[in-house]
Design a protein around this motif. Structure first.
Motif, PDB file in Angstrom:
ATOM      1  N   GLY A 148       0.810  -1.212   0.000  1.00 11.11           N
ATOM      2  CA  GLY A 148       0.000   0.000   0.000  1.00 11.11           C
ATOM      3  C   GLY A 148       0.844   1.264   0.000  1.00 11.11           C
ATOM      4  O   GLY A 148       0.585   2.201  -0.772  1.00 11.11           O
ATOM      5  N   ILE A 149       1.873   1.300   0.832  1.00 10.64           N
ATOM      6  CA  ILE A 149       2.759   2.470   0.906  1.00 10.64           C
ATOM      7  C   ILE A 149       3.480   2.658  -0.429  1.00 10.64           C
ATOM      8  O   ILE A 149       3.570   3.768  -0.956  1.00 10.64           O
ATOM      9  CB  ILE A 149       3.749   2.332   2.085  1.00 10.64           C
ATOM     10  N   PHE A 150       3.982   1.563  -0.993  1.00  8.12           N
ATOM     11  CA  PHE A 150       4.655   1.619  -2.294  1.00  8.12           C
ATOM     12  C   PHE A 150       3.720   2.160  -3.371  1.00  8.12           C
ATOM     13  O   PHE A 150       4.096   3.030  -4.167  1.00  8.12           O
ATOM     14  CB  PHE A 150       5.170   0.219  -2.678  1.00  8.12           C
ATOM     15  N   LEU A 151       2.486   1.666  -3.398  1.00  2.84           N
ATOM     16  CA  LEU A 151       1.519   2.108  -4.409  1.00  2.84           C
ATOM     17  C   LEU A 151       1.127   3.571  -4.216  1.00  2.84           C
ATOM     18  O   LEU A 151       0.849   4.272  -5.192  1.00  2.84           O
ATOM     19  CB  LEU A 151       0.280   1.213  -4.400  1.00  2.84           C
ATOM     20  N   ALA A 152       1.114   4.037  -2.974  1.00  5.44           N
ATOM     21  CA  ALA A 152       0.831   5.453  -2.710  1.00  5.44           C
ATOM     22  C   ALA A 152       1.906   6.332  -3.337  1.00  5.44           C
ATOM     23  O   ALA A 152       1.593   7.306  -4.033  1.00  5.44           O
ATOM     24  CB  ALA A 152       0.751   5.696  -1.202  1.00  5.44           C
ATOM     25  N   VAL A 153       3.159   5.973  -3.111  1.00  2.66           N
ATOM     26  CA  VAL A 153       4.279   6.750  -3.659  1.00  2.66           C
ATOM     27  C   VAL A 153       4.236   6.707  -5.189  1.00  2.66           C
ATOM     28  O   VAL A 153       4.364   7.747  -5.855  1.00  2.66           O
ATOM     29  CB  VAL A 153       5.634   6.221  -3.119  1.00  2.66           C
ATOM     30  N   LEU A 154       4.023   5.519  -5.747  1.00  2.00           N
ATOM     31  CA  LEU A 154       3.937   5.366  -7.202  1.00  2.00           C
ATOM     32  C   LEU A 154       2.803   6.212  -7.783  1.00  2.00           C
ATOM     33  O   LEU A 154       2.978   6.903  -8.796  1.00  2.00           O
ATOM     34  CB  LEU A 154       3.737   3.887  -7.558  1.00  2.00           C
ATOM     35  N   SER A 155       1.653   6.188  -7.133  1.00  6.70           N
ATOM     36  CA  SER A 155       0.489   6.953  -7.609  1.00  6.70           C
ATOM     37  C   SER A 155       0.745   8.453  -7.578  1.00  6.70           C
ATOM     38  O   SER A 155       0.370   9.168  -8.506  1.00  6.70           O
ATOM     39  CB  SER A 155      -0.746   6.614  -6.773  1.00  6.70           C
ATOM     40  N   ILE A 156       1.400   8.909  -6.534  1.00  5.16           N
ATOM     41  CA  ILE A 156       1.726  10.337  -6.426  1.00  5.16           C
ATOM     42  C   ILE A 156       2.682  10.741  -7.547  1.00  5.16           C
ATOM     43  O   ILE A 156       2.507  11.784  -8.188  1.00  5.16           O
ATOM     44  CB  ILE A 156       2.304  10.665  -5.028  1.00  5.16           C
ATOM     45  N   ILE A 157       3.683   9.903  -7.817  1.00 12.20           N
ATOM     46  CA  ILE A 157       4.631  10.190  -8.903  1.00 12.20           C
ATOM     47  C   ILE A 157       3.892  10.268 -10.239  1.00 12.20           C
ATOM     48  O   ILE A 157       4.099  11.205 -11.019  1.00 12.20           O
ATOM     49  CB  ILE A 157       5.752   9.120  -8.938  1.00 12.20           C
ATOM     50  N   ILE A 158       3.012   9.301 -10.492  1.00 13.84           N
ATOM     51  CA  ILE A 158       2.254   9.279 -11.756  1.00 13.84           C
ATOM     52  C   ILE A 158       1.378  10.522 -11.883  1.00 13.84           C
ATOM     53  O   ILE A 158       1.390  11.209 -12.910  1.00 13.84           O
ATOM     54  CB  ILE A 158       1.406   7.987 -11.862  1.00 13.84           C
ATOM     55  N   VAL A 159       0.610  10.833 -10.845  1.00 14.93           N
ATOM     56  CA  VAL A 159      -0.295  11.995 -10.887  1.00 14.93           C
ATOM     57  C   VAL A 159       0.490  13.301 -11.032  1.00 14.93           C
ATOM     58  O   VAL A 159       0.103  14.174 -11.815  1.00 14.93           O
ATOM     59  CB  VAL A 159      -1.223  12.012  -9.644  1.00 14.93           C
ATOM     60  N   ASN A 160       1.606  13.419 -10.308  1.00 14.19           N
ATOM     61  CA  ASN A 160       2.421  14.636 -10.425  1.00 14.19           C
ATOM     62  C   ASN A 160       3.002  14.780 -11.828  1.00 14.19           C
ATOM     63  O   ASN A 160       3.032  15.885 -12.377  1.00 14.19           O
ATOM     64  CB  ASN A 160       3.534  14.652  -9.382  1.00 14.19           C
ATOM     65  N   ASN A 161       3.462  13.661 -12.425  1.00 12.49           N
ATOM     66  CA  ASN A 161       4.013  13.715 -13.782  1.00 12.49           C
ATOM     67  C   ASN A 161       2.948  14.097 -14.796  1.00 12.49           C
ATOM     68  O   ASN A 161       3.207  14.894 -15.705  1.00 12.49           O
ATOM     69  CB  ASN A 161       4.657  12.376 -14.180  1.00 12.49           C
ATOM     70  N   ILE A 162       1.761  13.549 -14.669  1.00  5.91           N
ATOM     71  CA  ILE A 162       0.651  13.896 -15.569  1.00  5.91           C
ATOM     72  C   ILE A 162       0.306  15.379 -15.407  1.00  5.91           C
ATOM     73  O   ILE A 162       0.107  16.092 -16.382  1.00  5.91           O
ATOM     74  CB  ILE A 162      -0.582  12.998 -15.314  1.00  5.91           C
ATOM     75  N   GLY A 163       0.264  15.836 -14.150  1.00  2.01           N
ATOM     76  CA  GLY A 163      -0.026  17.249 -13.873  1.00  2.01           C
ATOM     77  C   GLY A 163       0.998  18.176 -14.509  1.00  2.01           C
ATOM     78  O   GLY A 163       0.642  19.213 -15.088  1.00  2.01           O
TER      79      GLY A 163
END
Length: 192
Positions: A161-176
């Motif tokens: 869960g923690i790993f996926l949170a970090v990954l999701s934040i990276i993806i969303v920030n890159n898209i942004g």
């Protein structure tokens, strides 16, 4: 050996049982069922522009968790739930809750969804993140108290869960960033 250690911890938790926890733990576990509380939180965050990025990352982490843990890992690992193993302290009829719908135990889906969502909240906003981490921890512990997961299921779920949170934040920030770059590029083309 891991299962022996798991049972040792799990069975010791059963010695803590009391009327209050017997009433509260099923409610806490229910909050994490299907990731409902986290999905609702993510949808509420999407409504407001200021928290939209957090909501997107939270919901993305839940989707990734569903795919990775429930759809892939549970079937691949195929670990039985504690109450289904012969010699277990509790069995299907002595559980405080109904038998979980999924047959397999590893990793704990409640822990994956709770820690992915709570970690996203914590990484974006510590003020709401700390209570979310406490709730995620209670949900994860409830799975042990209710004898439906092994400690290693819950620990693995939290780590995933923690790993996926970090990954999701990276993806969303890159898209942004890409969207902002495109807007700036379009804006400068219009002004020329």
């Amino acid at each position: 050996m891991i299962t022996e250690i798991d049972f040792l911890i799990l069975n010791n938790i059963q010695h803590m049982r009391n009327g209050f926890c017997d009433a509260v733990m099923p409610v806490i576990t229910y909050l994490g069922s299907g990731g409902a509380i986290w999905i609702i939180t993510g949808l509420i965050l999407l409504i407001f522009k200021k928290s939209r990025k957090t909501g997107l990352a939270l919901l993305l982490s839940l989707i990734l968790g569903l795919i990775l843990s429930t759809i892939l890992l549970k079937g691949i690992v195929g670990r039985e739930r504690p109450f289904n193993i012969s010699g277990a302290l509790l069995n299907e009829t002595s559980l405080l809750i109904g038998t979980p719908s999924g047959r397999f135990s590893f990793p704990s889906g409640h822990s994956v969804s709770s820690f992915s969502a709570a970690s996203v909240l914590f990484l974006y906003n510590k003020k709401i993140g700390i209570p979310a981490i406490i709730l995620a921890s209670l949900i994860a512990f409830s799975r042990l108290y209710l004898y439906v997961h092994f400690p290693s299921d819950v620990l693995a779920g939290a780590i995933i869960g923690i790993f996926l949170a970090v990954l999701s934040i990276i993806i969303v920030n890159n898209i942004g960033e890409k969207i902002n770059e495109r807007k700036l590029s379009d804006h400068s083309k219009r002004n020329h």
